[in-house]
Design a protein around this motif. Structure first.
Motif, mmCIF file in Angstrom:
data_model
loop_
_atom_site.group_PDB
_atom_site.id
_atom_site.type_symbol
_atom_site.label_atom_id
_atom_site.label_comp_id
_atom_site.label_asym_id
_atom_site.label_seq_id
_atom_site.Cartn_x
_atom_site.Cartn_y
_atom_site.Cartn_z
ATOM 1 N N ALA A 168 -5.167 3.822 11.203
ATOM 2 C CA ALA A 168 -5.572 2.370 11.026
ATOM 3 C C ALA A 168 -6.570 1.699 12.096
ATOM 4 C CB ALA A 168 -4.133 1.527 11.119
ATOM 5 N N SER A 169 -7.185 2.671 12.911
ATOM 6 C CA SER A 169 -7.950 1.752 13.949
ATOM 7 C C SER A 169 -9.298 1.710 13.454
ATOM 8 C CB SER A 169 -8.384 2.892 14.908
ATOM 9 O OG SER A 169 -8.771 4.139 14.411
ATOM 10 N N ALA A 170 -9.900 1.971 12.393
ATOM 11 C CA ALA A 170 -11.108 1.375 11.998
ATOM 12 C C ALA A 170 -10.904 0.117 11.297
ATOM 13 C CB ALA A 170 -11.714 2.270 11.107
ATOM 14 N N LEU A 171 -9.659 -0.035 10.345
ATOM 15 C CA LEU A 171 -9.529 -1.265 9.914
ATOM 16 C C LEU A 171 -9.083 -2.385 10.949
ATOM 17 C CD1 LEU A 171 -8.817 -2.948 7.458
ATOM 18 C CD2 LEU A 171 -6.326 -1.845 7.684
ATOM 19 N N ASP A 202 0.924 -1.095 -0.041
ATOM 20 C CA ASP A 202 0.044 0.107 0.119
ATOM 21 C C ASP A 202 0.871 1.384 0.053
ATOM 22 O OD1 ASP A 202 -2.093 1.664 0.318
ATOM 23 O OD2 ASP A 202 -1.667 1.847 2.467
ATOM 24 N N GLU A 203 0.650 2.220 -0.994
ATOM 25 C CA GLU A 203 1.307 3.455 -1.253
ATOM 26 C C GLU A 203 0.267 4.589 -1.305
ATOM 27 O OE1 GLU A 203 4.593 3.261 -3.925
ATOM 28 O OE2 GLU A 203 5.660 1.948 -2.707
ATOM 29 N N GLY A 204 -1.059 4.292 -1.138
ATOM 30 C CA GLY A 204 -1.985 5.353 -1.313
ATOM 31 C C GLY A 204 -2.545 5.936 0.091
ATOM 32 N N HIS A 205 -1.976 5.865 1.034
ATOM 33 C CA HIS A 205 -2.308 6.379 2.470
ATOM 34 C C HIS A 205 -1.228 7.367 2.986
ATOM 35 C CE1 HIS A 205 -5.340 3.045 1.462
ATOM 36 N NE2 HIS A 205 -6.144 4.136 1.991
ATOM 37 N N ASP A 206 -0.831 8.256 2.366
ATOM 38 C CA ASP A 206 0.319 8.980 2.810
ATOM 39 C C ASP A 206 1.297 8.381 3.597
ATOM 40 O OD1 ASP A 206 -0.937 11.396 1.610
ATOM 41 O OD2 ASP A 206 -2.106 11.335 3.345
ATOM 42 N N ASN A 207 1.741 7.049 3.226
ATOM 43 C CA ASN A 207 2.478 6.074 4.133
ATOM 44 C C ASN A 207 3.845 6.739 4.298
ATOM 45 O OD1 ASN A 207 0.816 4.635 2.064
ATOM 46 N ND2 ASN A 207 0.828 3.078 3.643
ATOM 47 N N ALA A 208 4.221 6.629 5.627
ATOM 48 C CA ALA A 208 5.559 6.897 6.043
ATOM 49 C C ALA A 208 6.827 6.167 5.258
ATOM 50 C CB ALA A 208 5.882 6.921 7.488
ATOM 51 N N GLN A 209 6.464 5.038 4.842
ATOM 52 C CA GLN A 209 7.465 4.069 4.156
ATOM 53 C C GLN A 209 6.846 3.586 2.813
ATOM 54 O OE1 GLN A 209 10.434 3.922 5.355
ATOM 55 N NE2 GLN A 209 10.029 4.737 7.208
ATOM 56 N N THR A 210 7.519 3.575 1.728
ATOM 57 C CA THR A 210 7.110 3.149 0.423
ATOM 58 C C THR A 210 8.174 2.283 -0.217
ATOM 59 O OG1 THR A 210 8.305 4.889 -0.945
ATOM 60 C CG2 THR A 210 6.132 5.144 -0.052
ATOM 61 N N LEU A 211 7.766 1.482 -1.081
ATOM 62 C CA LEU A 211 8.681 0.553 -1.823
ATOM 63 C C LEU A 211 10.069 1.221 -2.344
ATOM 64 C CD1 LEU A 211 6.373 -1.970 -3.731
ATOM 65 C CD2 LEU A 211 8.149 -2.321 -1.575
ATOM 66 N N GLY A 212 9.966 2.635 -2.721
ATOM 67 C CA GLY A 212 10.984 3.427 -3.256
ATOM 68 C C GLY A 212 11.953 4.005 -2.292
ATOM 69 N N ASP A 213 11.579 3.923 -1.022
ATOM 70 C CA ASP A 213 12.566 4.466 0.174
ATOM 71 C C ASP A 213 12.923 3.516 1.100
ATOM 72 O OD1 ASP A 213 10.214 4.717 1.578
ATOM 73 O OD2 ASP A 213 9.849 6.852 0.979
ATOM 74 N N GLY A 214 12.203 3.596 2.322
ATOM 75 C CA GLY A 214 12.470 2.850 3.480
ATOM 76 C C GLY A 214 12.266 1.406 3.383
ATOM 77 N N PHE A 215 11.360 0.885 2.533
ATOM 78 C CA PHE A 215 10.896 -0.542 2.407
ATOM 79 C C PHE A 215 11.551 -1.035 1.052
ATOM 80 C CE2 PHE A 215 8.369 -0.576 5.976
ATOM 81 C CZ PHE A 215 8.173 -1.768 6.407
ATOM 82 N N TRP A 216 12.507 -0.266 0.547
ATOM 83 C CA TRP A 216 13.191 -0.918 -0.737
ATOM 84 C C TRP A 216 13.633 -2.142 -0.202
ATOM 85 C CZ3 TRP A 216 17.949 -2.116 -2.028
ATOM 86 C CH2 TRP A 216 18.388 -2.677 -3.271
ATOM 87 N N SER A 221 -3.052 8.484 6.476
ATOM 88 C CA SER A 221 -4.285 8.896 6.207
ATOM 89 C C SER A 221 -5.218 7.715 6.391
ATOM 90 C CB SER A 221 -4.519 9.629 4.904
ATOM 91 O OG SER A 221 -4.257 8.735 3.783
ATOM 92 N N LEU A 222 -6.532 8.141 6.690
ATOM 93 C CA LEU A 222 -7.541 6.978 7.080
ATOM 94 C C LEU A 222 -7.362 5.767 6.071
ATOM 95 C CD1 LEU A 222 -9.515 6.555 9.369
ATOM 96 C CD2 LEU A 222 -11.046 7.656 7.789
ATOM 97 N N LEU A 223 -7.632 4.517 6.803
ATOM 98 C CA LEU A 223 -7.956 3.419 5.803
ATOM 99 C C LEU A 223 -9.241 3.149 5.712
ATOM 100 C CD1 LEU A 223 -4.789 1.327 7.467
ATOM 101 C CD2 LEU A 223 -5.006 2.016 4.817
ATOM 102 N N ASP A 224 -9.661 2.822 4.702
ATOM 103 C CA ASP A 224 -10.984 2.359 4.586
ATOM 104 C C ASP A 224 -11.163 0.870 4.938
ATOM 105 O OD1 ASP A 224 -13.675 1.847 3.894
ATOM 106 O OD2 ASP A 224 -13.124 1.646 1.734
ATOM 107 N N ALA A 225 -12.337 0.739 5.950
ATOM 108 C CA ALA A 225 -12.304 -0.808 6.439
ATOM 109 C C ALA A 225 -13.186 -1.640 5.922
ATOM 110 C CB ALA A 225 -12.672 -0.560 8.025
ATOM 111 N N ALA A 226 -13.919 -1.242 4.737
ATOM 112 C CA ALA A 226 -14.990 -1.998 4.002
ATOM 113 C C ALA A 226 -14.355 -3.005 3.340
ATOM 114 C CB ALA A 226 -15.813 -1.048 3.091
#
Length: 153
Positions: free
Chosen positions: A128-131, A48-62, A99-104
């Motif tokens: 992430a609390s709702a999820l 997941d890179e669509g929720h203003d994630n602090a880590q992405t595959l291009g940086d910290g999670f490479w 940012s808020l994760l959709d729990a649906a």
């Protein structure tokens, strides 16, 4: 040189050092003696890179992405967690959403056989609390200690 100019140079220098310290070592390649799958033939891991994630595959999670790709898994970033984006995913990894994760859709996808790896830090508990609640997990604003964890009813 004036004090304010020295302070500005120091701030820029410290910022550069801090950013450099956060970059992964792309030259490090741990050996994989016995791959789980042939390269590109394994299950699909969606990151997941669509929720203003602090880590992405291009940086910290490479390093993570590189390691599992070399172990044969297919890794792809996803920007949404809807049915279309989750199609073909075997594992969804969400790291530090800001940012808020959709729990649906995600709980339904997990019930249907998908796997979720949710990595959170203190700043991502609220988004992430709702999820987490959809899976029966509740967060409290406290430090982890042995007494903090208890079996659910």
């Amino acid at each position: 040189m004036t004090v304010s100019r020295c302070a500005a140079v120091l701030v820029v220098t410290l910022s550069t050092v801090t950013l450099a310290a956060q970059m992964p070592d792309r030259s490090f390649r741990p050996m994989i003696e016995d791959r789980a799958y042939a390269i590109g033939a394994g299950p699909v891991v969606c990151f997941d890179e669509g929720h203003d994630n602090a880590q992405t595959l291009g940086d910290g999670f490479w390093p993570f992405g590189d390691l599992v790709r070399r172990d044969g898994y297919v890794v792809r970033p996803v920007r949404t967690l809807d049915q279309e984006a989750l199609a073909g995913c075997h594992v969804v990894l969400i790291a530090s959403p800001q940012s808020l994760l959709d729990a649906a859709e995600l709980p339904r996808w997990v019930r249907d056989g998908g796997s979720l790896l949710l990595l959170l830090d203190h700043d991502s508990l609220s988004p992430a609390s709702a999820l987490a609640g959809a899976f029966g997990v509740e967060f409290t604003n406290t430090r982890a200690a042995p007494a903090t964890f208890r079996a659910g009813a």
